[in-house]
Design an enzyme around this catalytic site. Structure first.
Site, PDB file in Angstrom:
ATOM      1  N   TYR A  37      63.502  24.459  12.165  1.00 26.45           N
ATOM      2  CA  TYR A  37      62.753  23.683  13.299  1.00 26.45           C
ATOM      3  C   TYR A  37      62.028  22.681  13.232  1.00 26.45           C
ATOM      4  O   TYR A  37      62.340  22.206  15.031  1.00 26.45           O
ATOM      5  CB  TYR A  37      62.078  25.039  14.367  1.00 26.45           C
ATOM      6  CG  TYR A  37      62.809  26.361  13.542  1.00 26.45           C
ATOM      7  CD1 TYR A  37      64.256  26.681  13.806  1.00 26.45           C
ATOM      8  CD2 TYR A  37      62.153  27.520  14.080  1.00 26.45           C
ATOM      9  CE1 TYR A  37      64.668  28.290  13.668  1.00 26.45           C
ATOM     10  CE2 TYR A  37      63.183  28.691  14.343  1.00 26.45           C
ATOM     11  CZ  TYR A  37      64.142  29.129  13.629  1.00 26.45           C
ATOM     12  OH  TYR A  37      64.696  30.291  13.563  1.00 26.45           O
ATOM     13  N   HIS A 102      64.246  31.728   4.866  1.00 25.35           N
ATOM     14  CA  HIS A 102      65.848  31.735   5.664  1.00 25.35           C
ATOM     15  C   HIS A 102      67.504  32.077   6.198  1.00 25.35           C
ATOM     16  O   HIS A 102      67.312  32.104   6.555  1.00 25.35           O
ATOM     17  CB  HIS A 102      65.588  29.801   6.463  1.00 25.35           C
ATOM     18  CG  HIS A 102      65.670  29.945   7.800  1.00 25.35           C
ATOM     19  ND1 HIS A 102      65.424  28.778   9.039  1.00 25.35           N
ATOM     20  CD2 HIS A 102      66.351  30.762   9.117  1.00 25.35           C
ATOM     21  CE1 HIS A 102      65.283  29.043   9.995  1.00 25.35           C
ATOM     22  NE2 HIS A 102      66.296  30.028   9.866  1.00 25.35           N
ATOM     23  N   SER A 226      63.740  30.605  25.195  1.00 24.20           N
ATOM     24  CA  SER A 226      63.266  30.224  26.223  1.00 24.20           C
ATOM     25  C   SER A 226      61.913  29.300  26.789  1.00 24.20           C
ATOM     26  O   SER A 226      60.987  29.122  25.429  1.00 24.20           O
ATOM     27  CB  SER A 226      62.621  30.755  27.879  1.00 24.20           C
ATOM     28  OG  SER A 226      62.781  30.645  28.441  1.00 24.20           O
TER      29      SER A 226
END
Length: 268
Positions: A37, A102, A226
């Site tokens: 990320y 991952h 979010s």
């Protein structure tokens, strides 16, 4: 482990910092990051900033926070061990609460070598808990049969009513592996589905709250992502109702193996 974590996939820079701040203010204590990320530093810095600020009215300390990161690539033991150390340094939190492989990509030798690196990171105090992500049953069986020193505590997978992954979730629950549910809101692709709309009305909640409640009632740990304050607050307010058994079954029946992202669970 907190019952709900803030997902930070595709979040970066200031929006990451703001999202973490709002989540902490709302009561979240779990945060999900990853090497892939590119936001480990941003998430860790935002956590530390909040903990030392006047906004931390409940007196949270580092040990109250559950921070997750993940290894981007399975490869050699040395590469994985070095990569874990770098993740610890980047986040700045002193240690990582949960560190995951991952994906199962890279093959058996790389998977098992990378897991050994996780075990040693736990032994050295850099990581508290080890787990995996996107592992299918065959990958879990491979790891469990390798006689590891540390068993995987978590398998983080995409799971929601439109992709229930019953085989994987059942295996995990039979072997005391916590299922963390990423994309629990289906990336908002099914918010207007008739069943979701009808049940949301019945329980006087939003579609997102209904989907998260479904996840919790199955015993999963959802990771809603979010970067907007109202959504973060809304997603955290899911304790005021319970979906009854018949409605849970109806939602289970929505399974269509819907994928919102990659699907490595069958990787060699």
């Amino acid at each position: 482990m907190p019952r709900i974590h803030l997902g930070t996939y595709l979040a970066s820079g200031k929006e990451t910092s703001s999202a973490v701040q709002w989540a902490l203010e709302t009561g979240y204590q779990g945060f999900d990051s990853a090497q892939m990320y590119g936001n480990e530093k941003a998430v860790g810095s935002a956590i530390l900033k909040y903990l030392s600020s006047k906004d931390n009215t409940s007196g949270l300390k580092r040990e109250d926070i559950h921070y997750t990161s993940k290894l981007q690539d399975n490869s050699s033991y040395d590469a994985a061990r070095k990569s874990i150390k770098q993740s610890v340094e980047r986040c700045g939190l002193g240690y990582i609460d949960l560190f995951l492989l991952h994906s199962p990509h890279g093959g058996k030798t790389a998977r098992l070598a990378s897991w050994k690196a996780v075990e040693d990171a736990i032994a050295d105090g850099e990581v508290k808990i080890g787990g995996v992500s996107n592992y299918g049953v065959k990958h879990l069986q491979e790891l469990m049969s390798s006689e590891p020193r540390v068993l995987p505590a978590v398998n983080q997978i995409e799971v929601h009513p439109f992709n229930t992954r019953t085989e994987i979730t059942s295996y995990c629950q039979e072997h005391d592996i916590v299922v963390e549910a990423y994309a629990p809101l289906v990336r908002a692709w099914r918010m207007k589905h008739p069943v979701i709309a009808s049940l949301s009305h019945k329980y006087s909640c939003t579609p997102a709250q209904l989907l998260l409640r479904w996840s919790l009632q199955h015993g999963y740990v959802p990771l809603p992502k979010s970067v907007t304050k109202p959504r973060i607050v809304e997603n955290g307010e899911i304790s005021g109702f319970e979906i009854d058994a018949d409605d849970m079954s109806q939602m289970d029946g929505l399974d269509e193996y819907l994928l919102t992202d990659w699907d490595p669970v069958d990787a060699d």
